[in-house]
Design a protein around this motif. Structure first.
Motif, PDB file in Angstrom:
ATOM      1  N   UNK A 172      72.288  49.557  91.307  1.00  0.00           N
ATOM      2  CA  UNK A 172      71.667  50.101  89.862  1.00  0.00           C
ATOM      3  C   UNK A 172      70.667  49.177  89.203  1.00  0.00           C
ATOM      4  N   UNK A 173      70.767  47.869  89.681  1.00  0.00           N
ATOM      5  CA  UNK A 173      69.792  46.768  89.223  1.00  0.00           C
ATOM      6  C   UNK A 173      68.449  47.262  89.643  1.00  0.00           C
ATOM      7  N   UNK A 174      68.344  47.755  90.929  1.00  0.00           N
ATOM      8  CA  UNK A 174      67.039  47.955  91.531  1.00  0.00           C
ATOM      9  C   UNK A 174      66.255  49.227  91.100  1.00  0.00           C
ATOM     10  N   UNK A 175      67.167  50.019  90.450  1.00  0.00           N
ATOM     11  CA  UNK A 175      66.654  51.578  89.795  1.00  0.00           C
ATOM     12  C   UNK A 175      66.140  51.428  88.476  1.00  0.00           C
ATOM     13  N   UNK A 176      65.397  52.366  88.254  1.00  0.00           N
ATOM     14  CA  UNK A 176      65.188  52.616  86.707  1.00  0.00           C
ATOM     15  C   UNK A 176      66.347  53.691  86.736  1.00  0.00           C
TER      16      UNK A 176
END
Lengths: 286, 391
Positions: A172-176
């Motif tokens: 999730x951290x890597x996504x918007x």
């Protein structure tokens, strides 16, 4: 010239917040994770972004058996083994048996492409974790041929989820992230207008009212969604149903005509019929 | 400053990481948005919040953080106060500089230059444009001003409209304070997995193929095997009602996690303690009861038995015939529990009450003795230990 900003298209009504999320993801090259009720156009979005920006779309539909590796490449060992038995010349080069996955094809695309990873939550719980580096650095290593595949242009990655499984934090951290809210009546009217231009105003109004009335019924197992509304309106138009037939205060029509497009299981239909019955009885007694 | 906003989000329990925070700054620098609080709200939400459950909390933090700045906005938006500039320059400018100002064409020209400067600056510092208030610094610092965050020409009506977006709090009912998500529970439950091959042969069996090809004197003989599935079978007995009401959420989480993790999962409900019958549907608990004996007949000893309950009740409910608070039971609950445990040698009891309270309640101690000390707290660690005991 193709625009580099997404603004919604002739066939897709995107809210301001959605276009902003898409543009932010495109500008910064991050994957965009889209969640929302079923039927609010999550998958459609990738198609429309590709159309609007004039990019090629690669679709990777994830199933419960899908492995992360399949998106990169697969080594078809069985056909190589068979070819070796038949003495085929192809067998000498292992590259002949590497089958490219969607991610690879999007990576090697000549210009920036749009990659859709559809329903990522359907896959195994570890699936997103296996794609961390690939989505972050946009590269991966092919062990069989000892080559590093790197994206020529960072593809616009759009990921959809139906919330069946929770996704890992690292992923999730890597996504918007964007949650498509269920459209309000006004947005809904413009969505319907896009799909059924020239619809009689009165019919549209009655249909929307009936639709939101059904959505507001407490305890429905599956609330009807945008795509179901569009189907229903298509049916209403095809059957040439007059707007008056959609009013529930109409004494003979108990539930909206062609309700099958909106209510998808028999418990819901029963519940709805009961409510309409109670409502009518209350009206008669008053 | 933005950093304060970031910390406020974290304090509110929204899992925001530094990478995400940096991504937001990156986005601001890349001018993904034009100058509007409205857009900033959507952008920061897209970048920082990864779960719609946190949308409501985010709205609240956003509103709290940017409240009060509005008036400041309005003020700055209205006009740069001329008096302010004049006085500031009198305070800070040297005689030489004053002379240069005259050279530039007097006050009016200077104001124009300043205003232009501010406009330019705001372009480069659009990230900071909202934090004038919290910074507390005068917008006119060294050489008159510290332009960080100053914005000119803000469209007022747009701004007001934007505030409504988060003040509407449309995601209010999506918020929940799940600390121990189903994902964690699922990972703990994975310990229980036992894979077995069943069904259609649709996977390539490498070892089998090599073996058979070798036996076949080198002529290829491809072997297929069925895919491996999780073959663990679980009977879940859930306590409902009464003292369990406090633990509904965690039990629901556990239940939904087990549902998707195990193919063979049967669940039954009981109230406080198991007696001669259980039920599967709480709405029809009085109409549709299943005799406990039937459960034991139907499901073989290869099932693993998991109780979930706080075991908090009067000891009579366990030890005495007729002790049940709901009906007259011919035999004490302990006898029924004993039968179940004998039928299913692999069993655990998960207790949502914290461990340190167990000793305070006699019925918990009693139950613990009955299940041979195999009672575990319903925490990740406890779950992990329980799964170990089961496998």
């Amino acid at each position: 010239m193709t625009p580099d900003r997404f603004r919604g298209t002739d066939t897709y009504v995107a809210t301001d917040e959605l276009t902003l999320a898409v543009n932010a993801a495109v500008t910064l090259g991050r994957p965009l994770l889209i969640k929302g009720e079923p039927g609010t156009g999550k998958t459609q979005l990738a198609q429309e972004v590709a159309n609007a920006l004039g990019r090629r779309l690669y679709e990777w539909h994830v199933k419960s058996t899908t492995k992360a590796q399949q998106g990169l490449y697969e080594y078809d060992a069985v056909s190589r083994l068979r070819d070796s038995q038949l003495g085929d010349e192809r067998v000498r080069d292992v590259a002949n048996y590497i089958v490219k996955g969607m991610l690879w094809r999007a990576f090697e695309s000549e210009e920036q492409s749009v990659l859709l990873i559809d329903e990522i939550d359907k896959a195994d719980i570890e699936f997103p974790n296996d794609l961390l580096r690939e989505l972050d650095r946009m590269e991966f290593y092919v062990y069989e041929t000892r080559e590093l595949v790197r994206a020529r242009h960072r593809p616009i990655v759009i990921i959809t989820s139906n919330n069946e499984k929770e996704l890992p934090d690292a992923f999730l951290r890597r996504c918007f992230f964007h949650y498509i809210r269920f459209p309000d009546a006004q947005t809904m009217a413009s969505i319907v207008d896009v799909h059924h231009p020239g619809l009689k105003n009165s019919l549209l109004k009655e249909a929307l009212e009936a639709f939101y009335r059904i959505r507001d019924v407490p305890g429905l197992k599956k609330k009807p969604s945008t795509s179901e509304l569009l189907d229903w309106i298509k049916l209403l138009v095809a059957e040439d149903v007059p707007p008056e037939a959609l009013r529930t205060d109409d004494q003979k029509g108990s539930i909206p005509p062609l309700y099958g497009a909106l209510l998808k299981n028999e418990q819901d239909v029963h519940l709805f019929e009961q409510l309409v019955f109670l409502h009518r009885r209350a009206q008669r007694n008053s | 400053m933005l950093i304060r906003f970031f910390h406020m989000l974290r304090e509110a329990g929204i899992p925001v990481s530094i990478t995400e925070f940096l991504a937001l700054l990156e986005a601001l620098e890349a001018r993904v948005i034009t100058l509007s609080v409205d857009d900033f709200y959507f952008l920061s939400r897209t970048v920082l919040v990864k779960d719609e459950r946190f949308y409501d909390r985010f709205d609240r933090v956003f509103a709290a953080h940017f409240k009060g700045l509005e008036e400041l906005f309005e003020m700055l938006v209205a006009e740069l106060p001329e008096e302010w500039l004049r006085r500031a320059s009198e305070l800070f400018l040297s005689e030489e500089e004053k002379a240069r100002i005259e050279a530039l064409g007097g006050w009016d020209a200077l104001m124009e230059t300043l205003r232009k400067r501010l406009e330019e600056q705001q372009g480069r510092h659009q990230g900071g444009s909202k934090w004038i208030g919290t910074g507390g610094t005068s917008p006119f610092g060294a050489y008159g001003y510290n332009p960080e965050g100053v914005r000119i020409g803000q469209d007022r009506s747009r701004h007001r409209r934007a505030v409504k977006v988060w003040d509407r709090r449309e995601f209010a009912n999506l918020d929940d304070s799940v600390e121990l998500g189903t994902r964690n529970i699922k990972l703990a439950l994975r310990r229980l997995r036992r894979f077995a091959r069943q069904g259609a042969a649709d996977q390539f069996d490498l070892a089998g193929t090599i073996d058979h090809t070798a036996r076949n004197a080198g002529i290829l003989d491809i072997r297929m095997v069925p895919e491996r599935h999780n073959a663990v079978k679980v009977l879940l007995f859930l306590d409902v009602g009464g003292s369990m009401d406090d633990h509904v959420r965690i039990c629901e989480e556990l239940f939904s996690a087990t549902r998707s993790e195990f193919k063979h999962l049967e669940h039954f409900y009981f109230h406080n303690f198991v007696y001669e019958s259980v039920w599967k549907d709480n709405r029809r608990r009085h109409a549709e009861r299943i005799p406990t004996l039937e459960v034991m007949r139907t499901y073989g000893p290869d099932y693993k038995l998991v109780f979930v309950g706080d075991a908090t009740m009067s000891p009579y409910e366990i030890l005495q015939p007729g002790g049940s608070i709901e009906h007259w039971n011919e035999e004490p609950g302990a006898a029924w529990l004993g039968r179940l445990l004998a039928s299913y040698p692999r069993h655990v009891w998960l207790n949502p009450e914290p461990t340190d309270r167990w000793d305070w309640t006699p019925s918990v101690k009693l139950t613990r003795e009955l299940v041979d000390d195999r009672m575990y707290p319903l925490t990740l660690k406890g779950l992990d230990e329980a799964m170990r005991a089961l496998s």
